[in-house]
Design a protein around this motif. Sequence first.
Motif, PDB file in Angstrom:
ATOM      1  N   GLN A  21       0.927   5.383   0.169  1.00  0.00           N
ATOM      2  CA  GLN A  21       0.205   6.609   0.495  1.00  0.00           C
ATOM      3  C   GLN A  21       1.129   7.776   0.189  1.00  0.00           C
ATOM      4  O   GLN A  21       2.286   7.592  -0.181  1.00  0.00           O
ATOM      5  CB  GLN A  21      -0.207   6.601   1.966  1.00  0.00           C
ATOM      6  N   GLU A  60       0.854  -1.184   0.000  1.00  0.00           N
ATOM      7  CA  GLU A  60       0.000   0.000   0.000  1.00  0.00           C
ATOM      8  C   GLU A  60       0.891   1.234   0.000  1.00  0.00           C
ATOM      9  O   GLU A  60       1.775   1.377   0.836  1.00  0.00           O
ATOM     10  CB  GLU A  60      -0.902   0.019   1.231  1.00  0.00           C
ATOM     11  N   THR A  92       4.800   4.052   2.839  1.00  0.00           N
ATOM     12  CA  THR A  92       4.581   2.825   2.080  1.00  0.00           C
ATOM     13  C   THR A  92       4.511   1.678   3.073  1.00  0.00           C
ATOM     14  O   THR A  92       5.389   1.534   3.925  1.00  0.00           O
ATOM     15  CB  THR A  92       5.719   2.569   1.077  1.00  0.00           C
ATOM     16  N   THR A  93       3.456   0.889   2.970  1.00  0.00           N
ATOM     17  CA  THR A  93       3.329  -0.296   3.811  1.00  0.00           C
ATOM     18  C   THR A  93       3.915  -1.472   3.047  1.00  0.00           C
ATOM     19  O   THR A  93       3.599  -1.691   1.881  1.00  0.00           O
ATOM     20  CB  THR A  93       1.860  -0.563   4.184  1.00  0.00           C
TER      21      THR A  93
END
Length: 144
Positions: free
Chosen positions: A52, A50, A56-57
Amino acid sequence: MTARRAEVVAEIERRLRLVPGIAEVEVMPSADPMAFPAFHLFDDGHDPIEAQASATTMEFTPRVEAYFERDGGAETYAQLNAFYAAAVFAVMGEDDQLGGLVETIDEGRMTIGVASLASASRMYFALELPITFAARRGDPSQPA
């Protein structure tokens, strides 16, 4: 600058060293264990899951391999299972976020088998530890 992923690996290594009776803990080993029982810890990289604007995940699945010097049988199987339980507890038993380094850590797939090391049969298990963590977008050394 150390990547957050490397900090996670270092914390897992530190916790595995606390397991009573373990003779060797090695990160990214290039050879067979020198002492038994042994934990080897592998960093197989990560995947962004993910993104954003500011973070960052990542999905990261380090792998712990444990090796036992005995050839097999019920006694070795019991030792293997005791070290498996101790490793899981050490890594996630009382703090399932590795001191705030990760968002989640789970117990993943485990395999058991016979490993031929130094021309001798030895038992082993491999345990995956699925982890998610976030880092600052554009700077993986910083927390999100």
